[in-house]
Scaffold this motif. Sequence first.
Motif, PDB file in Angstrom:
ATOM      1  N   LEU A  57      -3.722  16.945   5.062  1.00 35.31           N
ATOM      2  CA  LEU A  57      -3.744  15.649   5.381  1.00 35.31           C
ATOM      3  C   LEU A  57      -3.995  15.481   7.276  1.00 35.31           C
ATOM      4  O   LEU A  57      -4.842  14.597   7.141  1.00 35.31           O
ATOM      5  CB  LEU A  57      -2.317  15.007   5.100  1.00 35.31           C
ATOM      6  N   THR A  58      -3.716  16.280   7.816  1.00 33.75           N
ATOM      7  CA  THR A  58      -3.906  16.580   9.217  1.00 33.75           C
ATOM      8  C   THR A  58      -5.245  16.599   9.632  1.00 33.75           C
ATOM      9  O   THR A  58      -5.894  15.884  10.327  1.00 33.75           O
ATOM     10  CB  THR A  58      -3.129  17.244   9.951  1.00 33.75           C
ATOM     11  N   ALA A  59      -6.054  17.837   9.085  1.00 36.17           N
ATOM     12  CA  ALA A  59      -7.288  18.274   9.267  1.00 36.17           C
ATOM     13  C   ALA A  59      -8.380  17.654   8.647  1.00 36.17           C
ATOM     14  O   ALA A  59      -9.269  17.412   9.147  1.00 36.17           O
ATOM     15  CB  ALA A  59      -7.113  19.932   9.124  1.00 36.17           C
ATOM     16  N   ARG A  62      -7.141  13.428   8.069  1.00 35.15           N
ATOM     17  CA  ARG A  62      -6.966  12.800   9.462  1.00 35.15           C
ATOM     18  C   ARG A  62      -5.846  11.622   9.301  1.00 35.15           C
ATOM     19  O   ARG A  62      -6.240  10.384  10.043  1.00 35.15           O
ATOM     20  CB  ARG A  62      -8.283  12.127  10.052  1.00 35.15           C
ATOM     21  N   THR A  63      -4.960  11.711   8.745  1.00 30.06           N
ATOM     22  CA  THR A  63      -3.659  10.798   8.535  1.00 30.06           C
ATOM     23  C   THR A  63      -2.579  11.252   9.009  1.00 30.06           C
ATOM     24  O   THR A  63      -2.308  12.639   8.850  1.00 30.06           O
ATOM     25  CB  THR A  63      -3.744  10.332   7.168  1.00 30.06           C
ATOM     26  N   GLU A  64      -1.724  10.513   9.795  1.00 29.68           N
ATOM     27  CA  GLU A  64      -0.081  11.134  10.063  1.00 29.68           C
ATOM     28  C   GLU A  64       0.772  10.709   8.658  1.00 29.68           C
ATOM     29  O   GLU A  64       1.841  11.142   8.952  1.00 29.68           O
ATOM     30  CB  GLU A  64       0.324  10.608  11.384  1.00 29.68           C
ATOM     31  N   ARG A  65       0.354  10.160   7.708  1.00 29.42           N
ATOM     32  CA  ARG A  65       1.477   9.994   6.737  1.00 29.42           C
ATOM     33  C   ARG A  65       1.440  11.138   6.116  1.00 29.42           C
ATOM     34  O   ARG A  65       0.907  12.132   5.862  1.00 29.42           O
ATOM     35  CB  ARG A  65       0.663   8.961   5.755  1.00 29.42           C
ATOM     36  N   THR A  66       2.459  11.303   5.270  1.00 29.09           N
ATOM     37  CA  THR A  66       2.921  12.264   4.289  1.00 29.09           C
ATOM     38  C   THR A  66       2.653  11.841   2.874  1.00 29.09           C
ATOM     39  O   THR A  66       2.673  10.612   2.514  1.00 29.09           O
ATOM     40  CB  THR A  66       4.380  12.490   4.698  1.00 29.09           C
ATOM     41  N   PRO A  90       4.698   7.821   8.274  1.00 30.00           N
ATOM     42  CA  PRO A  90       5.326   8.617   9.014  1.00 30.00           C
ATOM     43  C   PRO A  90       7.137   8.328   8.965  1.00 30.00           C
ATOM     44  O   PRO A  90       7.335   7.484   8.990  1.00 30.00           O
ATOM     45  CB  PRO A  90       4.810   9.000  10.264  1.00 30.00           C
ATOM     46  N   ALA A  91       7.811   9.460   9.170  1.00 28.79           N
ATOM     47  CA  ALA A  91       9.308   9.253   9.318  1.00 28.79           C
ATOM     48  C   ALA A  91       9.508   8.549  10.608  1.00 28.79           C
ATOM     49  O   ALA A  91       9.046   8.498  11.640  1.00 28.79           O
ATOM     50  CB  ALA A  91       9.894  10.768   9.358  1.00 28.79           C
ATOM     51  N   GLY A  92      10.348   7.494  10.322  1.00 27.94           N
ATOM     52  CA  GLY A  92      10.807   6.696  11.208  1.00 27.94           C
ATOM     53  C   GLY A  92      10.065   5.410  11.426  1.00 27.94           C
ATOM     54  O   GLY A  92      10.031   4.655  12.481  1.00 27.94           O
ATOM     55  N   ALA A  98       0.644   3.688   0.567  1.00 24.82           N
ATOM     56  CA  ALA A  98      -0.689   3.627   0.344  1.00 24.82           C
ATOM     57  C   ALA A  98      -1.062   4.733  -0.619  1.00 24.82           C
ATOM     58  O   ALA A  98      -0.518   5.782  -0.686  1.00 24.82           O
ATOM     59  CB  ALA A  98      -1.637   3.657   1.493  1.00 24.82           C
ATOM     60  N   ARG A  99      -2.381   4.573  -1.074  1.00 25.02           N
ATOM     61  CA  ARG A  99      -2.893   5.620  -1.984  1.00 25.02           C
ATOM     62  C   ARG A  99      -4.067   6.449  -1.378  1.00 25.02           C
ATOM     63  O   ARG A  99      -4.638   6.087  -0.495  1.00 25.02           O
ATOM     64  CB  ARG A  99      -3.395   5.002  -3.123  1.00 25.02           C
TER      65      ARG A  99
END
Length: 431
Positions: A57-59, A62-66, A90-92, A98-99
């Motif tokens: 997801l990060t690399a 390119r999203t900070e979502r989980t 993201p937490a907090g 989203a999908r």
Amino acid sequence: MPRSYATVGQMLTYGVDRSAASPDLGDGRDRQLRVEVLLRHMLEFVLMSPRSRDAFLTAVARTERTTGSITAGPRLRRTSPDLTAELLPPAGQDGGSARLGIALRVGGPFSVPQLQKMRGALGSSPDHLLVAIARRTDRAELTGEVPPGVIATSWARLGRRMPKKDPGHAHLWETLAEVGENAGRPVVQFPVDARKLLTKTSTARDFRAHLDVMHHACRSLLGSSPHFSTRRGQTDAHLQMGVGRGRTGLEFGEVIDGTPVHFLRAGADPVPLGIGRISTEADHAAAKERLTMLARRSAWRTEGGTPPSARELIGDAATPELEGARLLLWAVLNPMLLRDRGFDLAPARRQPALTATTMGLRVLQRGDDSATEYRIWVGGDRDWKNLIPRVTREETPQRPAETYAVAPRKSQSTADFVWEVHRALRSLTIP
């Protein structure tokens, strides 16, 4: 390095087991789809690991979502992604879910309209995200054209980036990338002697004689000369005439029952024409009679019609050397390999027809605004003494025509020879 208990063998076994039960495969004839379904489940296996999922997801996305599980599923529609998941904020942080969709390809590029439809199928939220993974050369065709909400990457980039971000599963990511980049690429390493096949006069004359059968049959039955197909997405060279989904044409391909000339309809098995190399007057008369009969009973051309199978071969059967030479020349003329070298097939109307002296394919350099045409061809005289391919840059107002002949060297592998021909073609583009 974080320890991993997952192995390449486990990933492959999981992929094979799951893909074997996939409804996408149907009769299993589509090789490209088989590989894509296998990769779908191999990627699903790797992404079962929370650490690997977060790294992806990060690399890549390119999203900070989980996200929770990223699961593979059949392509219910042409716009369906291969894997899907719910993306959570993201937490907090506030925000709705989203999908995420992941679409995989190995045998050709994604088109911009395809990506737009796939992204649209996820929903209207601007937070939905589609990750599209294709081969490196196919990904390059999308430069500057990626729609919003789409991340386009390549198997090669996945293989470089993910082992660094997820070192515990580096071996899995490297295997995924290797399969993704190479599964759609034709294998051109054949157990044949390229030099002997392409320089032997008897093989060249046999090849030319069977091409004459193809040429005469196309003119007699279809009213035109054959040329290499330019259909988008094909992974092999196809010298043919009149082949379509609803109509039967002729193709010069694999030797079956002694002849490389077949009746062919898209999606159906080839049916041998039943005419080999013509060497006697009796053979010539029998071949003429068969073609006259086929021309008179033309119902075999239409949908539902069946080409009549030949009870026995007229003329001499093709030699094993002919089939080896055809495999090698078809690799030189392979559209997927040429695309890897930066060349696209010229439009069908610009393709050279098979003649009594030459057989060739015309290509264009991708991104060249001058529209200079290049040609890979064999022959030159009525009496062929070899099958050595030549590469030509056609004449333009700025530059004269230029041609190189590329002969195989002693003990040179077929893969190295094909690469050398394409390198010579590439050299013609240098100012």
